[in-house]
Design a protein around this motif. Structure first.
Motif, mmCIF file in Angstrom:
data_model
loop_
_atom_site.group_PDB
_atom_site.id
_atom_site.type_symbol
_atom_site.label_atom_id
_atom_site.label_comp_id
_atom_site.label_asym_id
_atom_site.label_seq_id
_atom_site.Cartn_x
_atom_site.Cartn_y
_atom_site.Cartn_z
ATOM 1 N N LYS A 118 0.849 -1.189 0.000
ATOM 2 C CA LYS A 118 0.000 0.000 0.000
ATOM 3 C C LYS A 118 0.887 1.241 0.000
ATOM 4 O O LYS A 118 0.701 2.146 -0.785
ATOM 5 N N ALA B 46 -1.574 -4.395 1.757
ATOM 6 C CA ALA B 46 -3.009 -4.680 1.672
ATOM 7 C C ALA B 46 -3.167 -6.130 1.221
ATOM 8 O O ALA B 46 -2.831 -6.476 0.084
ATOM 9 N N ASP C 213 -5.078 -4.193 6.732
ATOM 10 C CA ASP C 213 -3.703 -3.977 6.291
ATOM 11 C C ASP C 213 -2.707 -4.552 7.293
ATOM 12 O O ASP C 213 -2.958 -4.579 8.494
ATOM 13 N N GLU D 38 5.221 1.026 -3.758
ATOM 14 C CA GLU D 38 3.766 1.046 -3.830
ATOM 15 C C GLU D 38 3.297 0.272 -5.059
ATOM 16 O O GLU D 38 3.820 0.436 -6.156
#
Length: 69
Positions: A7, A19, A26, A44
């Motif tokens: 994430k 995630a 999470d 990410e």
């Protein structure tokens, strides 16, 4: 092993969150787990596999044994 998508991860602060693909909450990930897994970094959107480990003192779970998926 569970799978999830990074994430966010901040190398300066030394932590971030994954995630999980199963839609659960999470998962915290610490820079030490990244380093022990011999990954250079987490970015990410990166898909990773991991195991959950519960901290003895706090009782909180975090991701360990990370692998690029």
């Amino acid at each position: 092993m569970a799978n999830g998508t990074v994430k966010w991860f901040n190398t300066t602060k030394g932590y971030g969150f994954i995630a999980p693909q199963d839609g659960s909450k999470d998962v915290f990930v610490h820079i030490s787990a990244v380093e022990r897994s011999q990954l250079r970094e987490l970015v990410e959107g990166q898909v990773v596999s991991y195991e959950l480990q519960r901290d003895q003192r706090s009782g909180k779970e975090s991701a360990v044994n990370l692998r690029a998926a």
